[in-house]
Structures are given as C-alpha cells and as structure tokens.
Design a protein around this motif. Structure first.
Motif: not given
Length: 384
Positions: A221-224, A231-236, A287-289
């Motif tokens: 979340a924080y790196l994203g 989105k978390i999935s998009d960050a990864l 990432v915000w949640r």
C-alpha cells in the motif's frame, strides 16, 4: 449452539460470522452502528462472495443483530447463555466490549460450561488483552466469575476489501482464509469449528501472519501510494514494487526462522502465496484503504518496527523493511486522520522526538538511528 460476535462489519460477516454459521452456531452480531444493525435484522440471509480462483458464493442464515450502545441489557442477556463470544472490532475497542462480558458472566448460570471467548483481531495475544480488560472491569468480583469463561488467543487471516456501495450486507472476500486458535485453554472442550484449526503453540502462527501478511499488505500500500498507484493488485504489477515487498518479507522470514521451527522452503512458499493473494485483480482493494492508520502501523509491536527491531537486535538485514517504513512516512491521505496527524508530527517534531513518540524505540536501540535517518530524510523532502 449460540455465538455472540462483536463487530458486524465486513470481517465480522464475511469471515468470523460465516465460519461460525458453517459450524452450526446461531450468530448474534453486536454493533453500535444502528443502520447496520437494522439492515441485518431486516434480512433473512446474506451472501459472502469469494472472488478469485476457486471462489464461491456462500449463503449465511440464522443470524440477528443487537445494538450494544442502545440496548446493552439485550447484549448481556445474549452473552449470558451463549457458548462462544468472538470479536472483530479492533484492539483499542476491546475495553468497550469488556463491561458487557463482565455483566454477562455475573448473570451466567454457574452450571453452564465456561463461555469460550476469542478475540479475532490483527494484534498479538488480543484475547489476553480482552481478558485483562474484563478482569479490570470486574474488579473485586473477578475471582468469583473468572471460572465462567475461558479465553483463547487466535490468529486470523482473510482479505476483506472495501465493499461496493450497493452491496447491502453482502460481503466480497478472497477465497483464502486462516483461523488458528490455541487449543490449551479449552481443555477437553475444544469447540467444533471446522473452518478453524487448533494448535498447541499459537505464537509462530501469529507472528508468521503479522510479519508476512500484514507487513506485506501495508508495504504494498505505501509503496503503491508513493508511486501514484490506486489498487493493491496494480501496485504488485510494478516489478520494482513487487521486488521491494519481496525483499521486506525475506527479512521478516529471517526473524521467523530465527525464532520458530519453520522450514525455510515452507516459508518461501508461504511468502509466494501471500504475494499471489495481493495480486488478485478481483479484489477491489486500494492502497488508501490498506494504508490507513499509519501511526498504528509504525508503532513498536506492529508490522514494520516489530520485525525490524528484532532483526536489528540479531544483526540481520533490515534494508527492505526500511524501504517500506520510508514509504509509510510519506503516506498522506487527507481522508485518514492518522495520516494527517503523522504529517503534522513530522512537521512539528524533530526527528529523534518523532522516532521515540511514533515507533516507541529507545534511542539506544540498534534500529533507532536508522529510523531517525529515514525521518530526517522525509522531513527534508518538500511536501507533494
């Protein structure tokens, strides 16, 4: 059989309440949100939607809800003859649950089997915290009623993202879940919850979950957020973020290997499973949640400072965790009170004071100077 569950939110309905229902319990949800309580009582069933590979739709029936704020006597009456009490309210809210349990134990027929109490929170030994709050609230009466309940710690794991606005009381979750419960407190009366597994030593499971799932989720979340990804999935899906998260989790696995009898290959598989769960594009998680409440997540016994401190004490690497901590310090969500407060503290405190107040680290600790340096770097960075 009857179970009273404090916290009728998404985790309560989509995880603990679901498993209790599947175990054959009549489930009584207790909450302070009147609209939610009314919506639950207006429904005869709700659906838990598992999204992703192997996901199913599961129907829950046989439940009701009570407003513990406006009708505490009813909550007490429900607990007094229940078999099980569970919570998913957040560790800081357990002190408000405790008086209801005290009143119920006082009213409970002494001939009934002990009430089985399990706090299903993202915290180490949360049930012990609840028991201590119950004992404090009972005061001098505690020795008389203590035998009417048993308290067992648990480790819980299921991703329950923010829900669609039109979901009603239905809940969307991932297919994966884990509910580990310590066996010892129950003696020969271990509850039958097929979805849970009972273990003799819970500590390794709690720390494996906290130092892998919680650390990895928040790091993503924080790196994203730092990369401007929603989105978390998009960050990864970003190789650099995936590599950074993987590095942090390799470091937390180093602590788990040093402390517990885990197999290194099994831990590697576990890490891969966890990152695969975060990649699930069917989960509408942002990432915000996941990043909300950064001050709590940067506290001494939480997902970043906890394992990093233990690694530093053992001379193990912490660079990956430090990268995640730096990203957490940069997290700024105007909708999240802790995020706003953290940025205010960064502006008002010197780096050493901030590090002490937020992380709880002693200035003499092996990790202290590394975190202070991260804080100084953040303070020297112009606000976005």
């Amino acid at each position: 059989m009857k179970a009273v569950h404090f916290g009728a939110g998404n985790i309560g309905r989509g995880f603990v309440g679901l498993l209790l229902h599947e175990a054959g319990y009549e489930v009584v949800f207790s909450d302070v949100a009147a609209p939610l309580v009314d919506a639950i009582n207006a429904a005869s069933e709700y659906t838990v939607h598992e999204v992703g590979d192997g996901g199913r739709d599961l129907t829950v029936t046989g439940f009701r809800a009570v407003n513990s704020q406006t009708d505490p006597e009813k909550v007490v009456a429900e607990i007094a003859d229940a078999d099980v009490v569970t919570t998913a309210v957040g560790p800081t809210i357990l002190r408000f649950v405790a008086p209801h349990i005290v009143a119920a134990l006082t009213a409970r027929d002494a001939s009934l089997p002990p009430l089985q109490v399990m706090a299903c929170e993202n915290a180490i030994n949360a049930t012990h915290l609840l028991r201590d709050e119950v004992a404090a609230a009972a005061g001098d009466a505690w020795p008389r009623i203590a035998g009417r309940a048993v308290f067992a710690n648990t480790a819980v794991d299921r991703i329950v993202p923010g829900q669609p606005e039109d979901a009603g009381i239905d809940v969307t979750v991932e297919p994966f879940f884990e509910w580990a419960i310590e066996r010892g407190p129950f003696g020969d009366a271990v509850p039958e919850i097929p979805g849970a597994h009972f273990v003799d030593d819970l500590a390794p499971y709690i720390e494996r979950k906290l130092f892998t799932v919680n650390t990895g989720h928040a790091a993503t979340a924080y790196l994203g957020a730092q990369a401007g990804i929603e989105k978390i999935s998009d960050a990864l899906a970003d190789p650099s973020i995936e590599a950074a998260v993987a590095k942090a989790l390799e470091e937390t696995s180093g602590i788990l290997l040093a402390k517990h009898e885990f197999d290194a290959a099994d831990l590697a598989d576990y890490r891969a499973t966890i990152i695969g769960r975060f990649r699930n594009p069917a989960l509408p998680d942002t990432v915000w949640r996941v990043g909300r409440q950064p001050l709590r997540k940067l506290s001494r016994n939480e997902r970043f400072i906890g394992p990093a401190a233990e690694a530093a004490e053992r001379g193990l690497p912490t660079a990956g965790l430090e990268t995640a901590i730096a990203a957490a310090l940069a997290f700024h969500d105007p909708e999240d009170a802790q995020s706003v407060d953290m940025q205010r503290l960064l502006a008002e405190r010197d780096a050493a004071t901030f590090t002490v107040e937020v992380t709880g680290l002693d200035p003499e600790h092996a990790l202290f100077d590394r975190i202070r340096a991260l804080v100084e770097t953040r303070q020297a960075t112009p606000a976005a």
